[in-house]
Write an enzyme that holds these catalytic residues in place. Sequence first.
Site, PDB file in Angstrom:
ATOM      1  N   TYR A  90       0.863  -1.179   0.000  1.00  0.00           N
ATOM      2  CA  TYR A  90       0.000   0.000   0.000  1.00  0.00           C
ATOM      3  C   TYR A  90       0.900   1.230   0.000  1.00  0.00           C
ATOM      4  O   TYR A  90       1.978   1.209  -0.584  1.00  0.00           O
ATOM      5  CB  TYR A  90      -0.948  -0.067   1.216  1.00  0.00           C
ATOM      6  CG  TYR A  90      -2.099   0.911   1.130  1.00  0.00           C
ATOM      7  CD1 TYR A  90      -2.856   1.031  -0.039  1.00  0.00           C
ATOM      8  CD2 TYR A  90      -2.412   1.716   2.206  1.00  0.00           C
ATOM      9  CE1 TYR A  90      -3.898   1.931  -0.125  1.00  0.00           C
ATOM     10  CE2 TYR A  90      -3.464   2.617   2.130  1.00  0.00           C
ATOM     11  CZ  TYR A  90      -4.199   2.731   0.960  1.00  0.00           C
ATOM     12  OH  TYR A  90      -5.224   3.623   0.879  1.00  0.00           O
ATOM     13  N   LYS A 145     -20.335 -20.302 -11.041  1.00  0.00           N
ATOM     14  CA  LYS A 145     -19.420 -20.161 -12.182  1.00  0.00           C
ATOM     15  C   LYS A 145     -18.044 -19.707 -11.703  1.00  0.00           C
ATOM     16  O   LYS A 145     -17.008 -20.194 -12.172  1.00  0.00           O
ATOM     17  CB  LYS A 145     -19.977 -19.135 -13.176  1.00  0.00           C
ATOM     18  CG  LYS A 145     -21.211 -19.583 -13.933  1.00  0.00           C
ATOM     19  CD  LYS A 145     -20.830 -20.460 -15.106  1.00  0.00           C
ATOM     20  CE  LYS A 145     -22.056 -20.831 -15.926  1.00  0.00           C
ATOM     21  NZ  LYS A 145     -21.730 -21.650 -17.106  1.00  0.00           N
TER      22      LYS A 145
END
Length: 420
Positions: A90, A145
């Site tokens: 970060y 899926k």
Amino acid sequence: MRVAQAVAEHGALLGDIRTERILETFTIRDVTIETSDEEHLTRVLASIHALGDIEILERQDLVMAAHQGGKLEVRSRRPVKDINDLRYVYTPGVARVSRAIQREPQRAWELTGLGNMVGIFTNGTRVLGLGDIGPLASLPVMEGKAVLYQQFAGLSAVPMLVDTKDPQQFVETVVTLSKSFGGIHLEDIRIPDCFFIEDELKRRLQKPVMHDDQHGTATVALAAVINACMMTGMDLKQAKLGQIGLGAAGGAIARLAMAYGASQVFVSDLNEAAVAQVVKDGAHGADLATLMKECDIVLAATGKPGLIKPGLVRKGQVIFALSNPDPEIDPQAARDAGAAFASDGRTVNNALGFPSLFRGALSVRSRSITREMMLAAAEKLAALAEPGSLLPDPLDRRIHEQVTDAVAQKATEQGLAGTA
């Protein structure tokens, strides 16, 4: 034994039986029973209650339990254990990466998860056999899926629910969000909207776009037909192939069969405009009776159980009645009527198609998924099936790896590699 008899008498299926505790006067067992619906289950449980000396302590719906909390979560690939890790992944370190991508956008493929990310877009207007149930109710299917993408191809897939029935608005939404994903998977969208949406997105986006209900199904169906023909000694490229029903799957099956080299393809549908579109691509229009009389290989994807009567079956035909859960003709009834081979939609599992098609395309940064790549996948799937089997086991990860390689190789041969 009496429980098993009570279950069988009502047409339910007895699954696993596990002994939990054995006490002095009774035994506690965990019994799995498969029923068709809640009403069916109620009748089975009533029959067990009627046995008198058996008590049901608790019941649990295993399907619902498997969905508690959803089937997906987001995990970090990089641990953050100390302040240095935090500064690297970060601020302030991430700013260097952002500037690098700003200067060279292609570096996003190596410095982010873009090349491993698929967006699964739906508006829930045609979900499985449930019809227009809306985007929110379609989420469990989209999560399923995504699970298959991760398990079979190592891809991260994100369900994206688009709350509109306006095809143009759907397109604009996908285009707006498209930079988040390396590939765009379209799912469970009603016809004819799905055709317009896919065509527009392919035109506007330089990345893989595929409507799975069309092309994933067609890829796996073609592989199954190739092997059925081998089993029956039939030459697919010389045989007459008929496709009954030209919805999303049917039209794609007919077109992919023609691309494979089937020289005579007949199509039938109540929608004359749908027939005209496929005829324009090289097929021959026919009514149901004529198609059944003329064709050596017949595929049906109509959603109409019992459409094909046994009297229409010609001796020696190969028949795939693909509608789920109830086929256009029961495979055994088709064989009894003279078919050399017959099967139903349970044999055509999309899980063998879409994960590898996208993984192969993304692995070489292809800008599209082409019909040639689908053919390469179908041929590889057919070749990998065990002798006497139509298709390979979808749970075998090695199968997906080999299909991925075939797709990637075809994309490279077509000059599509490295351009995404």
